[in-house]
Design a protein around this motif. Structure first.
Motif, mmCIF file in Angstrom:
data_model
loop_
_atom_site.group_PDB
_atom_site.id
_atom_site.type_symbol
_atom_site.label_atom_id
_atom_site.label_comp_id
_atom_site.label_asym_id
_atom_site.label_seq_id
_atom_site.Cartn_x
_atom_site.Cartn_y
_atom_site.Cartn_z
ATOM 1 N N GLN A 117 0.804 -1.221 0.000
ATOM 2 C CA GLN A 117 0.000 0.000 0.000
ATOM 3 C C GLN A 117 0.839 1.275 0.000
ATOM 4 O OE1 GLN A 117 -3.084 -0.440 -0.512
ATOM 5 N NE2 GLN A 117 -3.217 -2.621 -0.015
ATOM 6 N N ALA A 118 2.043 1.236 0.613
ATOM 7 C CA ALA A 118 2.882 2.439 0.659
ATOM 8 C C ALA A 118 3.974 2.435 -0.389
ATOM 9 C CB ALA A 118 3.501 2.601 2.040
ATOM 10 N N GLY A 119 4.245 1.307 -1.046
ATOM 11 C CA GLY A 119 5.236 1.241 -2.114
ATOM 12 C C GLY A 119 6.666 1.173 -1.643
ATOM 13 N N CYS A 124 9.789 2.438 8.804
ATOM 14 C CA CYS A 124 10.003 3.449 7.764
ATOM 15 C C CYS A 124 11.183 4.358 8.096
ATOM 16 C CB CYS A 124 8.737 4.296 7.587
ATOM 17 S SG CYS A 124 7.321 3.388 6.946
ATOM 18 N N GLY A 127 -4.227 -0.583 4.212
ATOM 19 C CA GLY A 127 -3.363 0.559 4.456
ATOM 20 C C GLY A 127 -4.048 1.667 5.214
ATOM 21 N N CYS A 173 -4.388 11.297 10.109
ATOM 22 C CA CYS A 173 -4.039 10.700 8.816
ATOM 23 C C CYS A 173 -5.057 9.624 8.476
ATOM 24 C CB CYS A 173 -2.638 10.108 8.837
ATOM 25 S SG CYS A 173 -1.327 11.302 9.211
ATOM 26 N N ASN A 184 -4.421 7.134 5.793
ATOM 27 C CA ASN A 184 -3.775 5.902 5.375
ATOM 28 C C ASN A 184 -2.272 6.029 5.550
ATOM 29 O OD1 ASN A 184 -2.919 7.423 3.014
ATOM 30 N ND2 ASN A 184 -4.995 7.081 2.228
ATOM 31 N N LYS A 231 0.136 6.165 3.224
ATOM 32 C CA LYS A 231 0.800 7.144 2.352
ATOM 33 C C LYS A 231 0.730 8.542 2.944
ATOM 34 C CE LYS A 231 0.187 4.735 -2.067
ATOM 35 N NZ LYS A 231 -0.393 4.822 -3.435
ATOM 36 N N GLU A 232 -0.442 8.930 3.417
ATOM 37 C CA GLU A 232 -0.579 10.237 4.045
ATOM 38 C C GLU A 232 0.259 10.316 5.315
ATOM 39 O OE1 GLU A 232 -4.159 13.136 5.745
ATOM 40 O OE2 GLU A 232 -4.624 11.280 4.633
ATOM 41 N N ILE A 268 3.170 8.712 5.895
ATOM 42 C CA ILE A 268 4.582 8.858 5.537
ATOM 43 C C ILE A 268 4.870 10.279 5.060
ATOM 44 C CG2 ILE A 268 6.363 8.092 3.911
ATOM 45 C CD1 ILE A 268 5.122 5.311 4.055
ATOM 46 N N ASN A 269 3.963 10.864 4.280
ATOM 47 C CA ASN A 269 4.173 12.230 3.793
ATOM 48 C C ASN A 269 4.113 13.256 4.922
ATOM 49 O OD1 ASN A 269 4.410 11.318 1.155
ATOM 50 N ND2 ASN A 269 2.201 11.479 0.765
#
Length: 634
Positions: free
Chosen positions: A518-520, A552, A574, A619, A621, A623-624, A626-627
């Motif tokens: 989901q996060a790549g 991460c 995710g 957040c 998910n 991705k959000e 991690i960003n």
């Protein structure tokens, strides 16, 4: 009986007279006369006119006179002057001849002779104490009632399995209950005259009648009658001080009178130290209740060894009594004059009851000793604390029914290499099982940790490069909130070869897979090592977000600032999911000085009304997430 003919004894009355004289003789009675082949030798003793005959010839038929006498025993014999009667003389030791027949024996004489022949056994009554009835003893509740045998019969022998406690009437090579080999022990149940007709159970199933002294007086009562005038606040025994407050938190507010508490834990974790300090606190009492005697009984140490440990911990309670014994009945007898406020038994695997088969520590002894102590606690309203050993798997040694008998089960956890100890409740009939007590082992015994939320955090510098891979999770254990530090290390290698310490490895593998999908993140070429600091076991899903943040951080080589905490669960898609009691978690870390907290988006509305001095970072998910966290500051 000696068989004779009419030539020897003309009438049955003579035979009765002979038996009568032989019974009354002061010498040993004539038990058995010669066998029938020797009878012809006695025939010449008769002086009847019958001629002598061959001893080997068959006996002559009975005369008509003797046949008539046999048909009518009460008829008088013929008065023949030439006839004589042979009678056994006990003085001479032989048969003598008389010219007159002996007097006939009446039925009353025969009854008197039979009564004289019976053996009289004199039974002496047991002496009673001069004070009347014996005073009740506390040890009576631990005395097992034995099976009473019938008069004149030997007690029935039973065979008891020392592994499971099943009893059998005969020996078998294998126990039919637990299939154990060579565990059957021969057991002779004693006889109890007081319960001889009342109890016919086997001795290995005896001793189950608790609180016998008031069974006739006790009747069912209404709930409002029991609770009328009942002071809930003053019912429990208070435990003052910071150390006592930690134990009171786990027990639910103090020690309940008449309760049976079992404390288990690994060897060397500090169970005996905890109980010795608790006994000292209870004996010292409080300002309202005053001091009272407390007895600490050990079956593993002598009183000198216990005193040495108490001196090392600076325990100087004047009403703390020490005793070393392994016999339950002896323990209850010795502490009865003291009327203690509490009793501590160290440990339940070292004590025994003599009424039951097997050595101390087997399943039968552990179960019966615990039942006896429970009966004692309910009868006297004195709380009893038991220390229990644990097996290799961490369970308390003995039958599983042991944990069902007691009122409270406490487990003491901790690593030998670490100083912190956790006391948690697995069963509590008088409070919640979600509470946790935190202690620290020192030279003077266990000390209560004032701020347990900080004990799992390490001091570090925010500008240090070693912060990469560190994240803080906020978890709940009972009503307590803990900030737990999670460490991760990502190094090149094959996936699946990493090690996980302090949490479930399957959960970590799932989070790694979700990060890749989901996060790549390209984690398939790296080996992940994960560790939860200070030996804490992270089992709550609220730590998922902190685990993902540490992985991460190590993979991206991006240090996480030391003022950020993470709360949330990760789903397979995710997404970030909320966890229970988010408000309490955020309030706890706000008091610790954290300035930011990453939470799921769904819990943002719940946290806005709190008006806390902390920045909430919601957040949706991964991705959000991690960003938001791993974005370089401009």
């Amino acid at each position: 009986m000696l068989r004779t003919t009419a030539a020897m004894l003309p009438s049955p009355a003579s035979l009765r007279a002979l038996l009568r004289l032989s019974r009354r003789a002061p010498f040993p009675r004539l038990r058995q006369l010669p066998s029938p082949p020797l009878l012809p030798r006695l025939r010449p003793l008769s002086s009847s006119p019958n001629p002598a005959r061959d001893p080997l010839a068959p006996p002559e038929p009975l005369s008509s006179a003797f046949a008539a006498a046999a048909s009518n025993p009460e008829a008088p014999a013929d008065s023949d002057p030439d006839s004589s009667w042979g009678v056994f003389d006990p003085v001479a030791g032989r048969i003598v001849m008389q010219t007159h027949p002996p007097p006939p024996t009446s039925s009353s004489d025969r009854e008197e002779e039979e009564e004289e022949e019976e053996e009289v056994v004199e039974v002496k009554p047991k002496a009673r104490p001069s004070g009347g009835k014996r005073e009740p003893r506390w040890a009576d509740v631990a005395t097992a009632r034995r099976a009473a045998g019938k008069g004149g019969k030997a007690p029935r022998v039973s065979y008891v399995c020392s592994n499971c406690g099943d009893g059998f009437s005969q020996w078998w090579g294998t126990c039919r209950g637990c299939q154990a080999v060579g565990t059957l022990t021969k057991f002779f149940p004693g006889a109890d005259s007081a319960d001889a007709d009342a109890d016919a159970e086997g001795s290995h199933h005896a001793g189950r009648s608790w609180i016998r002294q008031k069974s006739k007086e006790m009747v069912p009562k209404k709930l409002r009658e029991v609770t009328k005038g009942f002071d809930q606040a003053g019912w429990r025994i208070p435990l003052p001080g910071t150390f006592g407050n930690e134990i009171s938190r786990v027990l639910g507010g103090g020690v309940v009178p008449g309760s049976l508490v079992l404390v288990g834990g690994d060897p060397g974790v500090g169970k005996s130290t905890l109980m010795l300090q608790l006994a000292s606190i209870v004996s010292e009492g409080s300002e309202d209740h005053g001091s009272s005697p407390v007895v600490y009984v050990s079956g593993e140490e002598s009183i000198e060894q216990i005193a040495n440990r108490a001196d090392r911990m600076s325990i100087k309670s004047k009403d703390l009594y020490l005793y070393s014994s392994t016999d339950i009945e002896d323990i209850l007898d010795k502490i009865q004059p003291l009327s203690p406020k509490a009793l501590v038994v160290d440990s339940i695997q070292t004590v025994y009851l003599s009424a039951f088969a097997g050595s101390a520590g087997n399943q039968v002894q552990v179960k019966e000793c615990t039942s006896a102590l429970l009966s004692f606690a309910k009868m006297t309203n004195i709380p009893v604390f038991l220390i229990g050993h644990v097996t290799k798997t961490g369970d308390i040694a003995g039958p599983r029914v042991l944990e069902h008998i007691v009122d409270v089960v406490l487990y003491m956890e901790g690593e030998r290499c670490l100083s912190h100890r956790l006391l948690r409740s697995a069963k509590n009939r008088f409070g919640s099982t979600d509470e946790l007590g935190v202690f620290e082992m020192s030279e003077h015994g266990l000390q209560a940790v004032l701020n347990p939320s900080e004990m799992f955090l390490t001091e570090h510098d925010s500008d240090s490069e070693i912060l990469a891979g560190l994240a803080v999770a906020v978890v709940l254990d009972g009503s307590r909130t803990f900030a737990i530090e999670v460490q991760a290390l990502s190094v090149p290698g094959s996936l699946g070869q990493g090690k996980v310490v302090g949490t479930k490895s399957k959960r970590v593998e799932m989070i790694i897979s979700v990060l890749m999908k989901q996060a790549g993140l390209k984690l398939q070429d790296n080996v992940i090592y994960l560790n939860v600091v200070s030996g804490f076991e992270l089992s709550e899903t609220a730590g998922d977000l902190a685990i993902a943040a540490s992985i991460c951080s190590s993979f991206l080589e991006f240090p996480i600032p030391n003022d950020i905490a993470f709360i949330g669960e990760i789903g397979l898609g995710g997404e970030l999911r909320t966890v229970p009691r988010m408000d309490k978690r955020v309030m706890a870390i706000a008091k610790l000085g954290y300035r930011k907290c990453v939470v799921p988006k769904t819990s943002e509305k719940l946290l806005k009304p709190l008006d806390l001095d902390i920045q909430i970072l919601p957040c949706n998910n991964l991705k959000e997430f991690i960003n938001t966290v791993f974005r370089p500051e401009v």
